[in-house]
Enzyme design. Structure first.
Site, mmCIF file in Angstrom:
data_model
loop_
_atom_site.group_PDB
_atom_site.id
_atom_site.type_symbol
_atom_site.label_atom_id
_atom_site.label_comp_id
_atom_site.label_asym_id
_atom_site.label_seq_id
_atom_site.Cartn_x
_atom_site.Cartn_y
_atom_site.Cartn_z
ATOM 1 N N THR A 56 -24.070 44.921 19.571
ATOM 2 C CA THR A 56 -24.269 46.307 19.137
ATOM 3 C C THR A 56 -24.439 46.398 17.618
ATOM 4 O O THR A 56 -23.798 45.643 16.866
ATOM 5 C CB THR A 56 -23.080 47.187 19.596
ATOM 6 N N SER B 3 -14.463 50.625 16.655
ATOM 7 C CA SER B 3 -13.654 50.937 17.852
ATOM 8 C C SER B 3 -13.225 49.607 18.456
ATOM 9 O O SER B 3 -13.795 48.555 18.134
ATOM 10 C CB SER B 3 -14.475 51.725 18.882
HETATM 11 N N1 USQ Z 1 -21.361 61.667 18.018
HETATM 12 C C1 USQ Z 1 -21.357 63.012 17.711
HETATM 13 N N2 USQ Z 1 -21.285 63.908 18.734
HETATM 14 C C2 USQ Z 1 -21.213 63.524 20.042
HETATM 15 C C3 USQ Z 1 -21.237 62.163 20.344
HETATM 16 C C4 USQ Z 1 -21.303 61.248 19.302
HETATM 17 O O1 USQ Z 1 -21.423 63.394 16.540
HETATM 18 O O2 USQ Z 1 -21.150 64.414 20.907
HETATM 19 C C5 USQ Z 1 -21.453 60.687 16.926
HETATM 20 C C6 USQ Z 1 -20.281 59.689 16.862
HETATM 21 O O3 USQ Z 1 -19.202 60.218 16.129
HETATM 22 C C7 USQ Z 1 -20.943 58.500 16.195
HETATM 23 C C8 USQ Z 1 -22.378 58.559 16.681
HETATM 24 O O4 USQ Z 1 -22.587 59.876 17.171
HETATM 25 O O5 USQ Z 1 -20.959 58.665 14.812
HETATM 26 C C9 USQ Z 1 -22.685 57.590 17.799
HETATM 27 O O6 USQ Z 1 -21.797 57.808 18.870
HETATM 28 P P1 USQ Z 1 -22.252 57.478 20.382
HETATM 29 O O7 USQ Z 1 -21.167 57.918 21.280
HETATM 30 O O8 USQ Z 1 -23.614 57.996 20.609
HETATM 31 O O9 USQ Z 1 -22.418 55.894 20.326
HETATM 32 P P2 USQ Z 1 -21.351 54.726 20.127
HETATM 33 O O10 USQ Z 1 -19.975 55.147 20.423
HETATM 34 O O11 USQ Z 1 -21.604 54.138 18.777
HETATM 35 O O12 USQ Z 1 -21.764 53.693 21.253
HETATM 36 C C10 USQ Z 1 -23.066 53.668 21.861
HETATM 37 C C11 USQ Z 1 -22.953 52.924 23.175
HETATM 38 C C12 USQ Z 1 -22.554 51.477 22.907
HETATM 39 C C13 USQ Z 1 -23.540 50.846 21.939
HETATM 40 C C14 USQ Z 1 -23.638 51.675 20.673
HETATM 41 C C15 USQ Z 1 -24.718 51.211 19.743
HETATM 42 O O13 USQ Z 1 -21.999 53.557 24.011
HETATM 43 O O14 USQ Z 1 -22.523 50.764 24.136
HETATM 44 O O15 USQ Z 1 -23.094 49.562 21.604
HETATM 45 O O16 USQ Z 1 -23.987 53.037 21.021
HETATM 46 S S1 USQ Z 1 -24.273 51.532 18.064
HETATM 47 O O17 USQ Z 1 -23.846 52.893 17.927
HETATM 48 O O18 USQ Z 1 -25.433 51.222 17.272
HETATM 49 O O19 USQ Z 1 -23.161 50.640 17.776
#
Ligand code: USQ
Length: 416
Positions: free
Chosen positions: A144, A179
């Site tokens: 990731t 995380s």
């Molecule tokens: N976020 C918001 N509002 C929401 C959901 C998320 O502002 O309703 C923000 C989070 O705080 C974060 C960002 O959006 O700053 C990304 O969150 P996310 O839930 O879209 O993604 P993340 O938790 O980072 O994980 C997802 C996948 C994971 C993958 C990763 C790629 O679940 O499997 O590894 O994206 S990355 O984000 O590039 O690490």
């Protein structure tokens, strides 16, 4: 090529199978259906109705005239993993079978430990099984972009050149995950790099950005749909925003919304994985691909979702809940991504086009979303050691019961 996909029942695994079949590859899959169980554990389901794996196989047979060989089993059981490799002798293994949700890993100590133990154990089992059964096969490992965190300097593809105290070296770029889930991927990366070196394996570590979308060109019938998660733990940013707009809930950029991440459409993530499969690493080579298409702030995505939703006659609004995560809400972000374009990667469609397609599908499945509207708003807080009470109260009227790591029955008889 014969390609083994671990986690073939998942959001990426299923469309990857369809994409590789269309390209003429042979596909073998492994899954234990634990994502279906865990999405149920937090009171949710897929926005898209997906049938049991047997139904999916039947659809592939009927609509594409192709077969998928499937093994139900758990990557935490070494005899199972090595047995599949010995029988199938795949040319390539795409390893997707891991707990993929950051918020899920932050629920409490039990979810943190299970995420890390299962993810790291599965990868180690696979590495040992490759060494024993198929040392020539190429491992494409799903990592990731979140492994790097958000440093105040450019992010290279895995390695960087450094001069320090008069000496020079090429070193792995520092990891600063956000995380327990993202840290499990960091530990995996170290293990894959080390195994490649000591056993002369071939490996590609994919630093995957956030995927969005409901479709790929191969999804030509509802029987071929992939899952689409939208609850606070399993849904990801843009996909969730579209669901929030459809449900008339606030679109939720957390905190200031200046968080920048690399994003990629589902279709282009499949293109990228296929390019990695068809252009394997060399023996003894551990290479890293930063796999995203473009970086956006969360606010950019919220505003785009707002505009498109209004065009479609919806009545969206944007609210900024306090950020439940511990992360920079405004920061520099400039990851390099040159390896995939060098292999011929080209973006297939623009963000807005894909977002409109997401809305089209979600509006069709609106009734399924309505039935789970109570699981969308965030409750899992990174600062809390135990989120089970708040999560349980919101989702199912009681504390979230932990799921045993091994699924003993196929829970997919009813739509997930
Ligand atoms: N976020 C918001 N509002 C929401 C959901 C998320 O502002 O309703 C923000 C989070 O705080 C974060 C960002 O959006 O700053 C990304 O969150 P996310 O839930 O879209 O993604 P993340 O938790 O980072 O994980 C997802 C996948 C994971 C993958 C990763 C790629 O679940 O499997 O590894 O994206 S990355 O984000 O590039 O690490």
């Amino acid at each position: 090529m014969k390609v083994l996909i671990t986690g073939i029942d998942g959001y990426s695994g299923w469309p990857l199978a369809l994409h590789l079949l269309r390209r003429g590859h042979e596909v073998v899959g492994i899954d234990n259906f634990v994502t279906r169980k865990r999405v149920k554990e937090v009171g949710s389901w897929s926005a898209t109705p997906i049938g049991s794996f047997a139904k999916r196989q039947e659809a592939v047979d009927r609509l594409l005239g192709k077969k998928i060989t499937f093994y139900k089993g758990d990557m935490t059981k070494f005899p199972f993993v090595v047995d599949v490799l010995r029988r199938e002798k795949p040319d390539t293994i795409v390893h997707l079978a891991e707990q993929r949700s950051a918020p899920y890993s932050m629920i409490d100590v039990d979810h943190a430990v299970r995420t890390q133990v299962e993810n790291i154990t599965g990868t180690l089992h696979l590495l040992y099984a490759i060494r024993e059964a198929t040392p020539e096969s190429h491992l494409v490992k799903m990592g990731t972009m979140g492994e790097y965190g958000t440093p105040n300097v450019d992010i290279p593809e895995g390695f960087f050149e450094i001069d320090y105290n008069g000496k020079h070296d090429r070193l792995p770029f520092p990891r600063q995950a956000g995380s327990w889930y993202h840290w499990s991927k960091v530990f995996d990366s170290g293990d894959v790099m080390f195994a490649t070196k000591i056993w002369n394996l071939k490996s590609t570590d994919v630093m995957q950005g956030i995927i969005y979308g409901t479709r790929t060109p191969e999804i030509t019938d509802d029987a071929l749909l992939t899952r689409f998660d939208f609850d606070e733990t399993w849904g990801t940013a843009l996909n969730r925003f579209a669901v929030e707009a459809v449900l008339g809930l606030p679109i939720t950029p957390y905190g200031k919304g200046g968080q920048v991440r690399g994003f990629i459409a589902l279709e282009d993530s499949m293109q990228s994985l296929r390019l990695a499969v068809e252009n394997p690493a060399k023996s003894g080579e551990y290479r890293v691909f930063n796999q995203f298409d473009a970086a956006y702030t969360i606010n950019d995505l919220a505003e785009l979702t707002h505009r498109v939703a209004r065009d479609l006659g919806l009545n969206p609004r944007i609210e900024h809940p306090p950020d439940p995560r511990v992360e920079a809400e405004q920061h520099y972000y400039n990851p390099i991504h040159e390896n995939l374009p060098a292999l011929g990667y080209k973006r297939s469609r623009n963000l807005e086009e894909v977002l409109r397609e997401i809305f089209k599908d979600l509006i069709r499945f609106r009734r399924r979303l309505e039935k789970r509207r109570h699981v969308v708003m965030p409750t899992v807080d990174w600062r809390q050691g135990d989120n089970t009470a708040s999560l349980g109260a919101r989702h199912s009227g009681g504390p979230a019961a932990p799921t045993p790591p091994t699924a003993s029955e196929d829970p997919s008889r009813t739509p997930a």
